[in-house]
Design an enzyme around this catalytic site. Structure first.
Site, PDB file in Angstrom:
ATOM      1  N   HIS A  24      66.640  55.896  25.634  1.00 21.30           N
ATOM      2  CA  HIS A  24      67.362  56.372  24.450  1.00 21.30           C
ATOM      3  C   HIS A  24      67.528  55.282  23.387  1.00 21.30           C
ATOM      4  CE1 HIS A  24      70.206  58.945  22.277  1.00 21.30           C
ATOM      5  NE2 HIS A  24      70.939  57.861  22.098  1.00 21.30           N
ATOM      6  N   GLU A  38      64.224  59.177  29.162  1.00 19.27           N
ATOM      7  CA  GLU A  38      65.548  59.780  28.998  1.00 19.27           C
ATOM      8  C   GLU A  38      65.741  60.907  30.023  1.00 19.27           C
ATOM      9  OE1 GLU A  38      67.432  60.019  25.026  1.00 19.27           O
ATOM     10  OE2 GLU A  38      65.397  59.717  24.258  1.00 19.27           O
ATOM     11  N   SER A  93      70.083  59.772  17.697  1.00 19.87           N
ATOM     12  CA  SER A  93      71.232  60.032  18.558  1.00 19.87           C
ATOM     13  C   SER A  93      72.214  60.976  17.841  1.00 19.87           C
ATOM     14  CB  SER A  93      71.879  58.709  18.966  1.00 19.87           C
ATOM     15  OG  SER A  93      72.767  58.897  20.052  1.00 19.87           O
TER      16      SER A  93
END
Length: 287
Positions: free
Chosen positions: A267, A213, A152
């Site tokens: 995610h 995602e 991330s």
């Protein structure tokens, strides 16, 4: 007269601990910030040239998993397990994820100059000037077989590290990197470093995302709107292709890029799967 016997509840033992691991808080004299550093000591004798190193960001979440995955390799035959990396982790000195500090320290500098973001160079300086030298002073580490892993925002930092200080690591594993940051403006300016380089870059790059995602995989309308704006799969695949094309055009034969979209993962679920691939990358990294 026979009576029923009730088994006593088992006593609670000590907390589970992972052998050969430790952590301590390090103050960076250059930035004045404090970092929590985790380390797992070498699990095997040093291979020729020294141990490979896997450095994981967001260590409060990733270090124990990475260290145990490395430890699991000891159960494999020595001729197939490869070189077991030393695992080191970095995080903020908090028990839970500090979202404000992550935004400050994992994001590239930008023209806005906001004190709440853009502090990636300070962390890079700590890694290069404090962490890597002290780890190398403690254990025999191979300077060319070091891998950086982040997920991330930490994945964004991982990619920025490659552009800002090429050669600091031999491999980079960025899981669901936040390439949407500042609408990708940082990437366009950072990529100029590749174009201006007079020497070939040598690195292995591992880019990954979750196949969910995207808007179709979103669990709520709010999340769908976020994914429609950020386009993580599209941006990450495009970065992989851009890096491949540049390496091919420049004939950088020791610059390799891999892209994966993990089926069935969103995610938040990507990190453990990507960490397993990063460990394999660290074991085989021979740039």
């Amino acid at each position: 007269m026979q009576t029923d016997r009730v088994s006593a509840a088992p006593s609670v033992g000590p907390a589970v601990q992972l052998p050969d691991t430790s952590w301590s808080d390090w103050r960076d004299p250059a930035s004045g910030r404090t970092w929590r550093v985790f380390a797992q000591a070498p699990l095997t004798a040093a291979p020729a040239g020294g141990h490979p190193l896997l450095l994981v960001l967001d260590a409060n979440q990733s270090f124990v998993l990475a260290a145990q995955l490395a430890r699991n390799l000891l159960e494999r035959p020595s001729d197939v397990r490869g070189d077991v990396p030393i695992v080191v982790g970095i995080d903020h000195p908090t028990a839970i994820m500090d979202h404000d500090a992550r935004r400050r320290d994992f994001t590239p500098p930008d023209a806005a100059g906001s004190p709440s973001s853009g502090g990636a160079d300070a962390l890079l300086g700590f890694i290069a000037n404090q962490l890597q030298p002290q780890v190398a002073a403690r254990w025999p580490v191979n300077a060319t077989r070091q891998t950086l892993f982040g997920h991330s925002l930490a994945g964004l930092f991982t990619m920025y590290a490659m552009f800002a200080r090429p050669g600091l690591f031999g491999a980079y594993a960025a899981a669901s990197p936040s390439l949407w940051w500042r609408d990708g403006q940082w990437l366009r300016s950072a990529a100029s470093a590749m174009n201006a380089s007079s020497v070939p870059w040598r690195a292995q790059v591992q880019l990954s995302v979750g196949a969910l995602e995207n808007v179709a995989g979103a669990q709520s309308p709010r999340r769908a709107a976020v994914l429609a704006e950020r386009r993580p799969i599209e941006r990450t695949r495009a970065l992989a292709e851009l890096l491949r094309q540049h390496a091919q055009a420049q004939d950088w034969r020791q610059f390799q890029v891999d892209f994966s979209a993990y089926p069935g993962l969103d995610h938040g679920e990507v990190m453990p799967r990507a960490l397993l691939d990063a460990l394999s990358l660290a074991r085989g990294n021979r740039t």
